[in-house]
Design a protein around this motif. Structure first.
Motif, short mmCIF file in Angstrom:
data_model
loop_
_atom_site.label_atom_id
_atom_site.label_comp_id
_atom_site.label_asym_id
_atom_site.label_seq_id
_atom_site.Cartn_x
_atom_site.Cartn_y
_atom_site.Cartn_z
N GLY A 1 37.20 36.74 48.88
CA GLY A 1 36.56 36.63 47.58
C GLY A 1 37.34 37.47 46.61
N ILE A 2 36.83 37.63 45.37
CA ILE A 2 37.66 38.37 44.43
C ILE A 2 37.59 39.88 44.64
N LEU A 3 36.53 40.38 45.23
CA LEU A 3 36.39 41.83 45.39
C LEU A 3 37.16 42.30 46.62
N PRO A 4 37.98 43.33 46.48
CA PRO A 4 38.75 43.82 47.64
C PRO A 4 37.85 44.59 48.61
N PRO A 5 38.22 44.63 49.88
CA PRO A 5 37.39 45.27 50.91
C PRO A 5 37.14 46.75 50.65
N THR A 6 37.98 47.40 49.83
CA THR A 6 37.80 48.82 49.59
C THR A 6 36.65 49.11 48.65
N SER A 7 36.13 48.10 48.00
CA SER A 7 35.03 48.32 47.07
C SER A 7 33.72 48.50 47.83
N TRP A 8 32.82 49.32 47.28
CA TRP A 8 31.55 49.55 47.97
C TRP A 8 30.62 48.33 47.91
N ALA A 9 30.95 47.38 47.04
CA ALA A 9 30.08 46.22 46.94
C ALA A 9 30.66 45.01 47.68
#
Lengths: 545, 297, 338
Positions: free
Chosen positions: A344-352
């Motif tokens: 998806g657009i959010l990278p895995p390092t993000s808390w969400a």
């Protein structure tokens, strides 16, 4: 025999040879004192403007933001916490709609050949800066087109009710509603503080356009000259409030070609090179005179469809195209394995990050079936716009486009690759002249909102940073709701839904999250990369080998 | 002992044969001719002789080094590019684009040049004067610059490049042909033929063309080398052949990014352009010398 | 001579007329909005559009528009660049010296090397020196210049690290802009690092000059050689030889002067080739001249800039061509006919 020939020819020859030898003789880099403490950063493009409020491109941000300006608050690059910048402290009201900042004393604006400040930085500068964005009557609001892309994409104008100077050292921001990403947005490179005094002086001189061309900030460097497509020259700001700027001179040498940028690093014409090609990392690492810095960065490279244009307004077509793409090949050939595949657009390092998203499918057969279902059994012809420059999230869009071209041919879709020079490319993208585009996004701050609103909200469509030309009220509602609360658990739940929704709607195909690299000459130390934006060069210095 | 001969018969052979004899004596020109013919053959046969599909991307074989290095494969003599396409096949295919299109371009320019040149050469008066001055203007603008301007108007692409270079080469053809015709028209035999009642068309087709073909050939060879260099230069600048076409100049600019990883992918296409141009120039020079010698003998 | 001059001037006027017509029509030939293409201003709102249309007389007939165009060009209003929104004439003034500087040095080098080598090759056309010079000329004549430049960069900059790969001078040297000619600017600048800067600038100049000079040098060699061989066949040379002068004397007193006279015309002819090649050289060496600017303008679809670039380059080429032809006619009365 031919004495006269010798007479005629030899003097000329010996002269030419002599000058050639002279040239080649002293080839060790001999820098004069003034230049020795200077640094050269080879950048991939010219800045569009010298005011960060007006731009979104990372190229421009790298060159201007961290070097020329300061922000009210900054991010600690080590842990992502918000730390003091030009504001020393701040208080948030209980309902989350009033932010009060206490400003730093004794900060001076740049003294340059076109402006010398008559006073120190104070609250009126902050008011001037942020009113320019929101107040249509502000004398500079329409200067530079009146478009503030980043702020529009986060709906700044409808959020901030008022910016008020309580006294010289206190500023209050009153918001219409609570917004948990507000402070994060103030840390971005776009929220640079301008000088109100300079603005007034320009108004008096009837040269308002100069404000974005000849910048005045409070940052570690001050502006000296800009030769379009050639270089930007900055001098050290001797009075910098953080005090420890090292290089006397900082030159941004503009070299759009990747190979040429590397060549300049190897010949020591550049000290720092943005975005070395991942293909060459091994080669670079093997050289004793160059070091490679690697850092994790929050970014995503994607393929966005112009969802207002048929046939991309059909979900089945978008899904079919997504399935036709062989990502494994792209990750290998374009990223050389230095990236993680994006679900998806959010990278895995993000808390969400939503780790429940299914892995993308590669199936030309299914894709063809979907196309037939959508009414295109024989495929169609489309354009893939590929960025002409290398960006963090996509090291080689043209090559990616060529790979996709071959993949798409498998399902009967004939793809034409379109590319323009970088600035015109973005201009045309802003007008939505494209069918689909290979581009991406690098986070400006650690807040997950930074991936959703600037990329896919309706507001971002109007400001032009929504490359998918996508406006879905249902999606907008989810991400707006996530801003109303400061509770991370609640926000996370909403962002998970948002990611799920995007996965269903497929306005864009996320491709990869890339690592960030920087190649630096071994004789330079102290370069820090901000994981959420530009590069900081104030501590960089040349160490004598 | 040689036979006694009453007449010197040597010069009674056909001019072409004489020319060929003089041409054959020059080693360099013969080498050039052999190369030229091979390039020509390759550009014609390219679709049939490529060992692999030049556009097939093999994901497992990215940036394979040439077969003479330890890591190379015999099936891929020049290795593969960064998309896993066979470089040898791409270069073979590129021959038709760079060399083949250069020939087509020159042929087109030659035909148009002949028509316009004949019109200009045979006409007199104000019309001809205006025409000549326009020609002079076009001649002063370098062909590559002219081609670049034309491409800027009609957009990039191999076909557009071909048109652009054709148009850019045209002025020098027209100029050369006009001058050659002018010169011929002053000859006594032309006057004599006219007195016999020949019209312009007869003069042109029976007398002038057979007499200027040598000049035409030399002009054409010069133009071919210009055309190859221009096609490659435009391809290199990104105005000519677009991806994925493997035109040589475009191949060089594609592989510029790989200059450290695979220097051979920059070096080899350049070498091909160089060899192709060299072969044409050698043939051209050989022809010039041969014509000169034939005239002298 | 006067009649000749008058005729040439008339011809030049005619050529410029045709050129201006061509440049004028480009504004309409380029894709997109004519008002934008002509003014270079963008974006344009409706209010501005009306003003611009009346300023450029786009509502008038085509002749009026053309006359207005001529008026603007002569007054120095060349419109704005799409990409920088700066006046084009100003940009060109900054860039042109860089190209002229490079082209001039390359031309000079091609003469310094080409003429003696050509003479040498003609003097003994069949021995090893003559043959190798001719072969060398043939090789240089066939080199694709962009590839040649890349090879030199790969060798001298990347492999050996001797010479810089791009630009006119190291970017850390700040040279105050006065004439735009780098060496001159350095020499008359008031800076304490003048010698270092000069040395650095010469290093930057070295490879581009060599690359740009390659083609003209080989043309020069071939031209001088052919001219010399041609002169050698003339009867006055034979007479001189018969009078007892040795080869060197004949060459010096009779051969050179007659063979080198056409070389003057070569300056003009070479110049136009040189400018085209300079565009490629500038691209390869990132030389900030008008050629690279023009190529970039094409990438950017910067139509006003393309138009202005064409106008400047062609004017320059035509003027130099004419000047050298007149110069040639001045020295060689035979050329005044026809």
């Amino acid at each position: 025999m031919n004495l006269s020939i010798k007479h005629f020819v030899y003097p000329i020859y010996s002269c030419a040879m002599l000058s050639a030898l002279l040239l080649l003789a002293g080839c060790q880099p001999q820098l004069p004192e003034a230049a020795r403490s200077g640094l050269v950063y080879c950048s991939e493009g010219s800045p569009e403007s010298f005011n960060p409020q007006l731009v979104t491109s990372g190229t421009t941000i790298d060159i201007i933001s961290q070097q020329l300006y300061d922000r009210l608050v900054d991010i600690n690059p080590d842990n992502g916490d918000i730390i003091a910048g030009l504001a020393t402290s701040w208080q948030v009201s209980a309902d989350g709609t009033r932010y009060q900042f206490t400003l730093r004393d004794n900060v001076s604006f740049h003294s340059t050949h076109y402006f010398s400040p008559g006073r120190k930085f104070n609250a009126s500068d902050v008011v001037f800066t942020f009113n320019r964005i929101t107040d249509p009557l502000h004398p500079f609001h329409l200067q530079g087109g009146g478009v503030y892309p980043y702020f529009q994409s986060v709906d700044w104008a409808s959020l901030v009710k008022q910016v008020e100077a309580i006294d010289d050292h206190t500023v209050v921001f009153k918001l219409q509603r609570p917004d948990s990403s507000f402070l994060s947005n103030l840390t971005t490179d776009f929220a640079a503080i301008l000088s109100a005094e300079y603005g007034q002086k320009l108004l008096a001189a009837k040269q308002p356009a100069q404000i974005d061309r000849l910048p005045v900030g409070t940052g570690p460097f001050r502006f000296r000259e800009y030769q379009k497509d050639i270089l930007v020259r900055l001098y050290r700001n001797k009075n910098y409030w953080r005090g420890d700027t090292q290089p006397e001179q900082l030159v941004f040498d503009i070299v759009p070609n990747n190979a040429r940028r590397m060549a300049k690093l190897f010949t020591h014409e550049c000290d720092i090179v943005s975005y070395p090609r991942v293909a060459e990392l091994e080669l670079i690492a093997a050289r004793p005179d160059v070091t490679v810095q690697e850092s994790t960065s929050m970014n995503v490279g994607f393929w966005a469809f112009n969802t207002q244009k048929p046939p991309f307004d059909q979900l089945a077509v978008r899904q079919a195209l997504a399935m036709a793409i062989n990502r494994a090949a792209i990750l290998q050939a374009v990223y050389y394995g230095q990236a993680t595949p994006a679900y998806g657009i959010l990278p895995p390092t993000s808390w969400a990050y939503n780790d429940g998203l299914p892995a993308p499918v590669y199936s030309p057969a299914k894709a063809r079936a979907l196309l037939a279902e959508a009414g295109y059994p024989n495929g169609f012809t489309m354009d893939i716009w590929a960025m002409p420059v290398q960006r963090l999230y996509n090291p080689n869009a043209l090559k990616m486009a060529e790979l996709m071209q071959a993949d798409l041919a498998q399902i009967g879709v004939k793809a034409n690759i379109v590319s323009y020079e970088w600035n015109s490319f973005r201009q045309k993208l802003g007008n939505f002249e494209h069918d689909s585009v290979l581009i991406g996004w690098a986070a400006d701050n650690p807040d997950p909102d930074n991936f959703f609103r600037p990329l896919l909200s309706c507001a971002a469509r109007d400001s032009g940073s929504n490359r998918a030309n996508w406006c879905d009220p249902a999606f907008d509602e989810i991400i707006s709701e996530a801003l109303l609360t400061a509770n991370q658990q609640q926000r996370r739940a909403l962002y998970l839904t948002a990611q799920q929704y995007l996965h269903q709607q497929q306005p864009l195909v996320a491709i990869a999250h890339s690592q960030r690299f920087q190649a630096i000459s071994s004789s330079v130390s102290g370069v820090t990369i901000n994981p959420y934006g530009g590069i900081a060069l104030q501590h960089a210095k040349r160490v004598e080998p | 002992m040689s036979k006694f001969r009453l007449y010197l018969e040597e010069n009674n052979r056909s001019p072409v044969k004489q020319l060929w004899r003089e041409f054959r004596r020059q080693h360099s020109a013969m080498t050039g001719l052999v190369l030229f013919i091979s390039f020509f053959a390759i550009s014609l046969l390219a679709p049939f002789i490529t060992p692999h599909d030049p556009y097939l991307q093999v994901d497992e074989l990215l940036l394979l080094p040439p077969s003479w290095s330890a890591a190379g494969l015999v099936q891929y003599p020049f290795g593969t590019d960064d998309l896993g396409r066979d470089l040898l096949s791409r270069m073979i295919k590129g021959t038709s684009y760079t060399f083949g299109f250069a020939l087509i371009t020159v042929a087109g320019a030659l035909v148009m040049g002949l028509i316009l040149g004949a019109l200009a050469g045979m006409s007199k008066g104000v019309k001809s004067s205006v025409f000549n001055h326009i020609l002079d203007l076009a001649l002063t603008i370098p062909s590559l610059l002219l081609a670049i301007i034309i491409v800027a108007i009609i957009g990039p692409g191999l076909m557009n490049t071909t048109w652009a270079i054709m148009l850019a080469l045209l002025p020098q053809f027209v100029h050369g042909i006009r001058n050659a015709i002018d010169e011929e028209l002053k000859q006594d035999y032309v006057v004599a033929y006219r007195l016999d009642g020949a019209n312009d068309w007869h003069v042109l087709s029976r007398l002038i063309l057979p007499n200027i073909w040598e000049k035409l050939t030399i002009m054409a060879t010069m133009a071919i080398s210009t055309a190859i260099l221009d096609i490659a230069a435009l391809g290199f600048l990104g105005f000519g052949a677009q991806a994925p076409l493997s035109e040589w100049g475009a191949m060089i600019s594609d592989s510029l990014d790989l200059i450290y990883l695979a220097p051979s992918s920059v070096a080899i296409p350049g070498l091909l352009i160089f060899t192709a141009v060299l072969s044409v120039n050698l043939v051209g020079d050989g022809l010039k010398t041969a014509i000169l010698k034939r005239r002298q003998s | 001579m006067t009649r000749y001059l008058l005729r040439r001037l008339f011809l030049m006027g005619f050529v410029f007329l045709a050129l201006s017509l061509l440049a004028f029509s480009l504004g309409y030939l380029f894709p997109g909005d004519v008002v934008q293409n002509v003014s270079g201003l963008r974006p344009i709102d409706d209010n501005q559009r009306q003003q611009l249309i009346s300023y450029y007389q786009l509502d008038q007939n085509i002749l009026q528009q053309y006359l207005a165009f001529l008026g603007r060009i002569t007054q120095g209003d060349w419109g704005l660049s799409f990409s920088s929104q700066q006046p084009l004439l100003h940009e060109i003034k900054l860039l042109l010296p860089a190209t002229l500087e490079l082209a001039a040095y390359a031309l000079l080098l091609s003469f310094i090397i080409g003429i003696p080598l050509g003479i040498l090759a003609a003097f003994k056309p069949d021995n090893i020196i003559g043959k190798s010079i001719s072969a060398l000329a043939m090789v240089g004549y066939s080199l694709p210049i962009f590839w040649w430049g890349l090879l030199l960069i790969m060798f001298f900059s990347l492999a050996l690290g001797w010479l810089p790969s791009a630009g006119r001078i190291g970017v850390l040297y700040e040279i105050p802009h006065s004439s735009g000619f780098m060496l001159y600017d350095i020499l008359q600048a008031d800076i304490n690092y003048r010698n270092e800067a000069l040395h650095n600038a010469l290093q930057h100049l070295f490879l581009p000059t060599i690359v740009l000079a390659t083609f003209p040098t080989t043309v020069m060699i071939r031209f001088v050689r052919d001219a010399m061989l041609n002169v050698w066949e003339q009867n006055y040379i034979k007479t001189a030889r018969a009078k007892g002068l040795n080869r060197g004397q004949v060459l010096y007193r009779h051969g050179l002067r007659n063979a080198l006279l056409p070389v003057i015309r070569q300056i003009g002819l070479q110049f136009s080739t040189l400018i085209t090649l300079a565009m490629l050289t500038e691209v390869i060496f990132s030389w900030p001249g008008i050629g690279r600017w023009l190529i970039d303008s094409i990438y950017q679809r910067n139509y006003p800039a393309i138009q202005a670039g064409l106008l400047v380059i062609s004017t320059m080429v035509i003027t130099i061509n004419m000047l050298t032809e007149i110069l040639h006619a001045f020295f060689n009365p035979l050329a005044r006919r026809g």
